[in-house]
Design a protein around this motif. Structure first.
Motif, PDB file in Angstrom:
ATOM      1  N   ALA A 308       0.815  -1.212   0.000  1.00 15.28           N
ATOM      2  CA  ALA A 308       0.000   0.000   0.000  1.00 15.28           C
ATOM      3  C   ALA A 308       0.848   1.262   0.000  1.00 15.28           C
ATOM      4  N   MET A 309       2.040   1.223   0.594  1.00 14.93           N
ATOM      5  CA  MET A 309       2.860   2.431   0.695  1.00 14.93           C
ATOM      6  C   MET A 309       3.662   2.697  -0.576  1.00 14.93           C
ATOM      7  N   MET A 310       3.715   1.749  -1.495  1.00 16.39           N
ATOM      8  CA  MET A 310       4.561   1.883  -2.680  1.00 16.39           C
ATOM      9  C   MET A 310       3.961   2.860  -3.686  1.00 16.39           C
ATOM     10  N   THR A 311       4.823   3.513  -4.458  1.00 15.14           N
ATOM     11  CA  THR A 311       4.363   4.484  -5.444  1.00 15.14           C
ATOM     12  C   THR A 311       4.856   4.121  -6.831  1.00 15.14           C
ATOM     13  N   VAL A 312       4.049   4.466  -7.813  1.00 19.60           N
ATOM     14  CA  VAL A 312       4.449   4.350  -9.217  1.00 19.60           C
ATOM     15  C   VAL A 312       5.278   5.564  -9.605  1.00 19.60           C
ATOM     16  N   ARG A 313       4.846   6.743  -9.132  1.00 14.52           N
ATOM     17  CA  ARG A 313       5.580   7.974  -9.409  1.00 14.52           C
ATOM     18  C   ARG A 313       6.805   8.057  -8.495  1.00 14.52           C
TER      19      ARG A 313
END
Length: 610
Positions: A308-313
């Motif tokens: 949940a904490m991961m980002t694509v940007r």
């Protein structure tokens, strides 16, 4: 100056002892100067000798509350230490467990070998992506007596387990888990868990033929991935573990053998102290269950860095997030840790990303020596209090689940409703940037080069339609970034920077950062106070939305005139960075405002279809 060791005690004794009341009084003085309201009393505690009611309220003013309504105080002392012995992992080192989900058996086999040769000590196979029939090919030349293998096959668990057990026949397995988790599958898919006979059969086979192999995973990731809090994740995991324990013992398996068939999987987040406390609380709770049933087995924990904490940007920032999460997992006592590669939510990780994930763990264990101490946080007043509070609150949630008929029944309504409430609360904090996401909602880079990977959405998309949702905290902001990038010309807002650079820079930077979080660029008028000059610059910008940026004093002198000139020049919407009401200004943006609402409104005002 070097102080002889025998003089250190005398040096300390020269300082008068400090009291909690003195700290409160000093902190109160600072808070009053800042203008922050201080409650007259702190709930549940009197001012104490030498302190005032206002001073006692300092602790309430400076405390924070988690999503589970667990209060984190600003100051701790020995009175925060809970009673009873600590429940900790028996060794400092942990198992470096790498996950593989590439559907190509050749690619997965090569990646497994690379992992095991370069620091990984066990393998986690996602057989919802990789066909279970490929297991003999994938595990070719893998020494199962040295490298534990964990299976995750969802609805095909029975099939995958049979293939693996045939493959392992005659081998003294180093460990691992067959991954049976009917309740976890129900949480993800929405299909009731139904009969658990398959899990019982696998547990018996493991206990009889492969003593080091476990059959059942108590996976708490679906509850974390659905936006739940730490207490909700803990309570759901213990309730699930109890359900499996009942099933195994009802089927005739002795308690101790049944306990040895369970492995618990938890999420590790970027808040290192909450991760540490959560894993310690999990051991504390499960130790109580084991005590009640008359067993002695320790809880086996597998921590996975949060999807949940991961980002694509700006995905490179994920390396920092996973490092903090891994540190928290190791210090918190996880027996096995999976660090997600920084590109995991983009698709299938490449070799570089897997290497960084492995080396993160190696660095923490071998170079930072995190694994040389058992329970490094033990005795910390803060961590011990947080551990106890999480455990107490989670035990109450566990009892509520039990009162609803157990975990399987609670999945029908109680658990989804509780998770939805927490998810909504979290979403509001993210939208208002009270929970900032670096590289996304804060400090976005509009010039970043996109990182692409094959294979879709990766770990963050493991939910099945009909089950609990799988969310990423950044996805609402990232959707707006995607929308902005899809336009022929990047959406732009004009910043009317009133006054000299030193006066308007802070609010202009704030406004530019907020708009950039939605992929919206900004152009500035440059310093000055001439409304006509700003109107001319606005016409040249080619946009229809403006934002005034300056100090409150200069707003009082120039905001109305500048807003009027911008309106005459064609501004459809005029924002103001700050608070207050000024003639001609449509709305304000400020710290704590709903940034997502500002961005969506701006897209609408710019004529960008959402």
């Amino acid at each position: 100056m070097t102080v002889p060791p025998h003089d250190l005690a005398d040096l300390v004794s020269d300082f008068p002892p400090a009291s909690r009341e003195q700290w409160r009084d000093l902190a109160l003085g600072v808070l009053r100067k800042s203008g922050l309201a201080v409650p007259a009393d702190m709930p549940g505690e009197a001012a104490g000798p030498g302190g005032s009611g206002d001073a006692a309220g300092v602790e309430a003013a400076l405390s924070t509350t988690t999503y589970d309504d667990v209060r984190i105080a600003a100051l701790h002392d020995p009175s925060d230490l809970p009673e009873g012995p600590r429940v900790v992992r028996s060794t400092g080192r942990w198992d470096v467990r790498q996950r593989h989900a590439d559907p190509d058996p050749d690619v997965t086999r090569a990646a497994i070998h690379a992992d095991l040769e370069n620091g990984a000590t066990s393998i986690w196979l996602d057989l919802t992506a990789l066909d279970p029939t490929a297991l003999p090919d994938v595990l070719q030349n893998v020494y199962l007596d040295l490298a534990p293998v964990v299976l995750d096959a969802g609805s095909r668990t029975g099939e995958a387990a049979e293939i693996f057990l045939d493959l392992a026949a005659g081998t003294a397995l180093a460990g691992g888990n067959l991954g049976a988790d009917p309740i976890g599958l129900a949480a993800r898919s929405g299909v009731p868990a139904g009969d658990m006979g398959g899990a019982v059969s696998l547990a018996r086979r493991c206990a009889d033929d492969h003593p080091g192999l476990r059959a059942i995973t108590v996976d708490a990731l679906p509850y974390h991935d659905a936006g739940g809090g730490d207490v909700e994740e803990l309570g759901c995991s213990v309730a699930t573990g109890v359900a499996y324990l009942r099933t195994l013992t009802d089927a005739g398996m002795p308690v101790e053998r049944a306990l040895e068939q369970l492995e618990f999987r938890y999420a590790a987040g970027a808040d290192q102290f909450l991760t540490i406390a959560k894993l310690r609380a999990a051991r504390r709770m499960w130790a109580r269950v084991v005590q009640v049933v008359g067993g002695s087995a320790e809880q086996r924990q597998h921590a996975v860095t949060s999807s949940a904490m991961m980002t694509v940007r700006d995905p490179w920032v994920n390396m920092l997030r996973t490092t903090l999460a891994c540190f928290g997992a190791g210090v918190g006592g996880a027996d096995a840790v999976t660090v997600q590669p920084f590109d995991a939510c983009l698709g299938l990780p490449d070799g570089f990303a897997r290497r960084i994930a492995r080396n993160t763990q190696s660095l923490l264990m071998e170079e930072s020596n995190v694994a040389r101490v058992i329970d490094p946080a033990g005795g910390s007043w803060y961590v011990e209090r947080l551990t106890a509070d999480l455990a107490d609150k989670a035990w109450g949630w566990f009892q509520e689940i039990e009162g609803a008929g157990g975990m399987a029944d609670a999945l029908e309504r109680l658990v989804p409703e509780r998770l939805a409430a927490t998810r909504a609360s979290r979403a509001a904090n993210i939208a208002h940037r009270r929970d900032p996401i670096t590289g996304v909602s804060e400090f976005p880079d509009l010039k970043e080069r996109p990182v692409t990977r094959k294979g879709g959405h990766g770990l963050a998309r493991r939910a099945v339609h009909g089950g609990l949702p799988a969310v990423r905290y950044a996805e609402e902001f990232e959707a707006l970034r995607d929308l902005a990038d899809a336009q022929e010309a990047r959406p732009t807002v004009f910043l009317a920077t009133i006054g000299p650079v030193a006066v308007h820079t802070a609010r202009a930077s704030f406004a530019a950062n907020l708009f950039a979080a939605g992929g919206i660029a900004t152009v500035t008028s440059g310093p000055g106070t001439d409304p006509a000059a700003m109107a001319e610059a606005f016409r040249d910008s080619g946009t229809s939305v403006a934002c005034l940026c300056s100090s409150d004093r200069l707003y009082g002198e120039h905001a109305a005139a500048v807003a009027g000139a911008l309106r005459e020049a064609g501004a459809a919407t005029i924002w103001l960075a700050g608070k207050g009401h000024y003639e001609g200004v449509d709305a304000t943006l400020h710290a704590g405002c709903d940034a997502l609402d500002v961005l969506r409104t701006t897209f609408d005002d710019l004529g960008v279809s959402r």
